[in-house]
Design an enzyme around this catalytic site. Structure first.
Site, PDB file in Angstrom:
ATOM      1  N   ASP A   8     -16.741   3.310   0.347  1.00  0.00           N
ATOM      2  CA  ASP A   8     -15.311   3.225   0.097  1.00  0.00           C
ATOM      3  C   ASP A   8     -14.880   2.301   1.387  1.00  0.00           C
ATOM      4  OD1 ASP A   8     -12.569   4.105  -0.663  1.00  0.00           O
ATOM      5  OD2 ASP A   8     -12.872   5.115   1.430  1.00  0.00           O
ATOM      6  N   ALA A  10     -10.630   1.764   2.394  1.00  0.00           N
ATOM      7  CA  ALA A  10      -9.823   2.363   3.279  1.00  0.00           C
ATOM      8  C   ALA A  10     -10.076   3.795   4.047  1.00  0.00           C
ATOM      9  CB  ALA A  10      -8.588   2.567   2.870  1.00  0.00           C
ATOM     10  N   LYS A  48      -5.094   4.576  -7.989  1.00  0.00           N
ATOM     11  CA  LYS A  48      -3.608   4.682  -7.655  1.00  0.00           C
ATOM     12  C   LYS A  48      -2.718   5.241  -8.676  1.00  0.00           C
ATOM     13  CE  LYS A  48      -4.904   4.645  -3.358  1.00  0.00           C
ATOM     14  NZ  LYS A  48      -6.349   4.854  -3.840  1.00  0.00           N
ATOM     15  N   ASP A 175     -14.505   8.870   3.107  1.00  0.00           N
ATOM     16  CA  ASP A 175     -13.841   9.674   3.821  1.00  0.00           C
ATOM     17  C   ASP A 175     -13.079  10.670   3.303  1.00  0.00           C
ATOM     18  OD1 ASP A 175     -10.757   8.365   4.186  1.00  0.00           O
ATOM     19  OD2 ASP A 175     -12.084   7.400   3.036  1.00  0.00           O
TER      20      ASP A 175
END
Length: 237
Positions: A8, A10, A48, A175
């Site tokens: 990933d 960000a 998103k 994360d």
């Protein structure tokens, strides 16, 4: 041995100071609906536009196509401004870790819930790139696959781009919960949750296929990332 590390962006390889969280909340709340911290965390790491639609619905609104697209444009604009004010940086030690993985013959791909118009300028600002002289082998954005995380498509697309055919030879790391779910759904041989985002170690406890590391900078310490001849000499737990 692992042949591909699909990571990933960000919060995993890039520190962007929580701007994505703020941008997503702002994009949804400007439609007039509330966003709970729990719901926001659930939808982090996903495509998103999908996240905006889901959060509007959870807040009691109606996510029409026009509203979602307007929300995404607001999200992207907020993020660009946030990055302009405070440029993202590589998470400490990650650039060295990526270089070490590639030195061992492991291809490195980044996967992201960002679309290309957000992801590529971000990578350019870091000096990260694919191709000759670059530090990456592939980048997969959410707008080039049928569905974002937790679907496996971005990881499988990274395999296509890098020529890796055995999912068991893929390491997936991220994360957020949807990062590790995508790794599991993709059949990755190693799935890793990292603690450089917003989640504590306990949040990954319900996902038995995920190992937990403090940072993606520690990926080269995993036995599966060593060449086979060296891995045989490593101590076992």
């Amino acid at each position: 041995m692992i042949e591909l590390a699909a990571l990933d962006m960000a919060g995993t390889t890039v520190n962007e100071s929580g701007a994505v969280y703020r941008a997503l909340r702002t994009a949804v709340e400007r439609t007039g609906v509330p966003v709970s911290d729990e719901d926001l965390q659930t939808w982090m790491g996903t495509d998103k536009r999908e996240a905006i639609a889901a959060l509007v619905r959870l807040g009691g609104g109606t996510p029409t196509p026009e509203l979602v697209e307007d929300g995404y444009e607001a999200f992207a604009a907020f993020l660009r401004e946030a990055y302009r004010a405070r440029p993202p940086q590589a998470i400490e030690g990650v650039e060295d870790a990526l270089a070490e993985l590639r030195r061992r013959g492991i291809k490195v791909a980044l996967t992201t819930g960002f679309s290309a118009d957000v992801a590529h300028p971000l990578l350019e600002s870091l000096g990260w790139s694919t191709g000759e002289g670059g530090n990456l082998d592939a980048v997969v954005t959410s707008d080039e696959v049928p569905r974002g995380r937790p679907a496996p498509h971005m990881i499988h697309r990274a395999m296509e781009k890098t020529g890796v055919i055995d999912t068991r030879r893929v390491l997936a790391a991220g994360d957020t919960i949807v990062d590790v779910e995508a790794g599991t759904n993709a059949g990755a041989g190693v799935v890793v949750g990292v603690l450089t985002g917003e989640l504590p170690r306990a949040a990954f406890a319900g996902h038995p296929h995920a190992r937990v590391l403090a940072s993606a900078a520690e990926l080269p310490t995993l036995p599966e990332t060593f060449p086979q001849a060296l891995a045989a000499d490593l101590p076992t737990a």
